[in-house]
Design a protein around this motif. Sequence first.
Motif, PDB file in Angstrom:
ATOM      1  N   PHE A  46      10.564  -0.415  -1.327  1.00 10.75           N
ATOM      2  CA  PHE A  46       9.279  -0.871  -0.792  1.00 10.75           C
ATOM      3  C   PHE A  46       8.757   0.125   0.233  1.00 10.75           C
ATOM      4  O   PHE A  46       7.583   0.488   0.234  1.00 10.75           O
ATOM      5  CB  PHE A  46       9.478  -2.257  -0.164  1.00 10.75           C
ATOM      6  CG  PHE A  46       8.408  -3.225  -0.503  1.00 10.75           C
ATOM      7  CD1 PHE A  46       8.059  -3.494  -1.814  1.00 10.75           C
ATOM      8  CD2 PHE A  46       7.734  -3.887   0.503  1.00 10.75           C
ATOM      9  CE1 PHE A  46       7.078  -4.405  -2.132  1.00 10.75           C
ATOM     10  CE2 PHE A  46       6.743  -4.800   0.200  1.00 10.75           C
ATOM     11  CZ  PHE A  46       6.421  -5.056  -1.118  1.00 10.75           C
ATOM     12  N   GLN A  47       9.624   0.576   1.110  1.00  7.70           N
ATOM     13  CA  GLN A  47       9.234   1.538   2.136  1.00  7.70           C
ATOM     14  C   GLN A  47       8.819   2.870   1.503  1.00  7.70           C
ATOM     15  O   GLN A  47       7.836   3.475   1.906  1.00  7.70           O
ATOM     16  CB  GLN A  47      10.371   1.753   3.131  1.00  7.70           C
ATOM     17  CG  GLN A  47       9.979   2.683   4.257  1.00  7.70           C
ATOM     18  CD  GLN A  47      11.086   2.874   5.277  1.00  7.70           C
ATOM     19  OE1 GLN A  47      12.251   2.609   5.014  1.00  7.70           O
ATOM     20  NE2 GLN A  47      10.706   3.342   6.445  1.00  7.70           N
ATOM     21  N   LEU A  51       2.137   5.636  -1.002  1.00  6.58           N
ATOM     22  CA  LEU A  51       0.767   5.134  -1.135  1.00  6.58           C
ATOM     23  C   LEU A  51      -0.122   5.694  -0.029  1.00  6.58           C
ATOM     24  O   LEU A  51      -1.233   6.164  -0.285  1.00  6.58           O
ATOM     25  CB  LEU A  51       0.759   3.606  -1.117  1.00  6.58           C
ATOM     26  CG  LEU A  51      -0.600   2.926  -1.288  1.00  6.58           C
ATOM     27  CD1 LEU A  51      -1.255   3.319  -2.610  1.00  6.58           C
ATOM     28  CD2 LEU A  51      -0.441   1.417  -1.198  1.00  6.58           C
ATOM     29  N   HIS A  52       0.371   5.657   1.188  1.00  9.35           N
ATOM     30  CA  HIS A  52      -0.397   6.203   2.307  1.00  9.35           C
ATOM     31  C   HIS A  52      -0.667   7.701   2.082  1.00  9.35           C
ATOM     32  O   HIS A  52      -1.789   8.174   2.310  1.00  9.35           O
ATOM     33  CB  HIS A  52       0.342   5.965   3.621  1.00  9.35           C
ATOM     34  CG  HIS A  52      -0.431   6.377   4.821  1.00  9.35           C
ATOM     35  ND1 HIS A  52      -1.561   5.703   5.254  1.00  9.35           N
ATOM     36  CD2 HIS A  52      -0.258   7.420   5.675  1.00  9.35           C
ATOM     37  CE1 HIS A  52      -2.042   6.310   6.322  1.00  9.35           C
ATOM     38  NE2 HIS A  52      -1.272   7.347   6.600  1.00  9.35           N
ATOM     39  N   SER A 112      -2.528   8.371  -8.448  1.00  7.94           N
ATOM     40  CA  SER A 112      -1.279   7.932  -7.810  1.00  7.94           C
ATOM     41  C   SER A 112      -1.465   6.591  -7.099  1.00  7.94           C
ATOM     42  O   SER A 112      -0.562   5.752  -7.116  1.00  7.94           O
ATOM     43  CB  SER A 112      -0.786   8.980  -6.817  1.00  7.94           C
ATOM     44  OG  SER A 112      -0.383  10.135  -7.502  1.00  7.94           O
ATOM     45  N   ILE A 113      -2.616   6.389  -6.486  1.00  7.96           N
ATOM     46  CA  ILE A 113      -2.886   5.112  -5.803  1.00  7.96           C
ATOM     47  C   ILE A 113      -2.798   3.974  -6.808  1.00  7.96           C
ATOM     48  O   ILE A 113      -2.116   2.968  -6.571  1.00  7.96           O
ATOM     49  CB  ILE A 113      -4.262   5.140  -5.108  1.00  7.96           C
ATOM     50  CG1 ILE A 113      -4.238   6.110  -3.934  1.00  7.96           C
ATOM     51  CG2 ILE A 113      -4.678   3.738  -4.658  1.00  7.96           C
ATOM     52  CD1 ILE A 113      -5.604   6.453  -3.371  1.00  7.96           C
ATOM     53  N   ARG A 114      -3.471   4.139  -7.939  1.00  2.31           N
ATOM     54  CA  ARG A 114      -3.436   3.090  -8.968  1.00  2.31           C
ATOM     55  C   ARG A 114      -2.018   2.825  -9.437  1.00  2.31           C
ATOM     56  O   ARG A 114      -1.602   1.678  -9.603  1.00  2.31           O
ATOM     57  CB  ARG A 114      -4.319   3.477 -10.149  1.00  2.31           C
ATOM     58  CG  ARG A 114      -5.795   3.356  -9.844  1.00  2.31           C
ATOM     59  CD  ARG A 114      -6.606   3.675 -11.063  1.00  2.31           C
ATOM     60  NE  ARG A 114      -6.799   2.447 -11.818  1.00  2.31           N
ATOM     61  CZ  ARG A 114      -7.939   2.129 -12.404  1.00  2.31           C
ATOM     62  NH1 ARG A 114      -8.980   2.943 -12.339  1.00  2.31           N
ATOM     63  NH2 ARG A 114      -8.045   1.013 -13.074  1.00  2.31           N
ATOM     64  N   GLU A 151       2.324  -6.090   2.230  1.00  2.00           N
ATOM     65  CA  GLU A 151       3.674  -5.574   2.433  1.00  2.00           C
ATOM     66  C   GLU A 151       3.745  -4.055   2.354  1.00  2.00           C
ATOM     67  O   GLU A 151       4.668  -3.441   2.872  1.00  2.00           O
ATOM     68  CB  GLU A 151       4.640  -6.174   1.389  1.00  2.00           C
ATOM     69  CG  GLU A 151       4.750  -7.678   1.442  1.00  2.00           C
ATOM     70  CD  GLU A 151       3.598  -8.374   0.707  1.00  2.00           C
ATOM     71  OE1 GLU A 151       2.990  -7.798  -0.209  1.00  2.00           O
ATOM     72  OE2 GLU A 151       3.292  -9.511   1.090  1.00  2.00           O
ATOM     73  N   LEU A 152       2.779  -3.437   1.685  1.00  2.00           N
ATOM     74  CA  LEU A 152       2.753  -1.981   1.585  1.00  2.00           C
ATOM     75  C   LEU A 152       1.963  -1.349   2.731  1.00  2.00           C
ATOM     76  O   LEU A 152       1.730  -0.139   2.742  1.00  2.00           O
ATOM     77  CB  LEU A 152       2.179  -1.537   0.236  1.00  2.00           C
ATOM     78  CG  LEU A 152       3.057  -1.819  -0.984  1.00  2.00           C
ATOM     79  CD1 LEU A 152       2.360  -1.391  -2.261  1.00  2.00           C
ATOM     80  CD2 LEU A 152       4.402  -1.123  -0.851  1.00  2.00           C
TER      81      LEU A 152
END
Length: 178
Positions: free
Chosen positions: A8-9, A15-16, A26-28, A45-46
């Motif tokens: 998750f981390q 994502l950031h 990549s975002i998608r 959570e992200l």
Amino acid sequence: MAEDPSEFQRRAIALHAAYHAGDLKSIRKLLDDPPGFPNSQQPYELGCAGTPLEYAFCWSPASLIRELLEIGADVNYSVVDGFPALFTLLETDREDKYDLLTLMLDHGADIHQRGINDWTPLHYAVAQRDLKAAEILIAHGADPHLKTRIDAYTSALEDAERYGLDDLAAILRNRTNA
């Protein structure tokens, strides 16, 4: 089965970074290409709650914002925090925020959308003493006489006059006399 916290981390960091890089593909992928993208809510959570457009205002190059708008990002997305799209953009210290403000307005951003304190974007520009934003909003048809429906029931023009913001008040008055 719950996702591994370290995974998750990793996804949150990736994502950031994708937002920073303006990497829509990549975002998608990192968001698992959610239904309704780019108008879907991102997983809290992200670390990127809100819509992709909302997050992009703070972290992404203008090219990504343009790309999101081209694929149908809603410039009038709903918020509960009092900061709709134009407010979020005006709150940033981006060097290109005025170009993006014009872009958002050209893509149908509601010039009179209500936000914090029932202000319109023009009220918010006055509160920030942002002469350039006020000029752009006025040029796009903002009504300097539109009053809030709570608190002091004032217009952006009345606020500018009350706080002695002569340059801003003059711009708003000129719109009235045009």
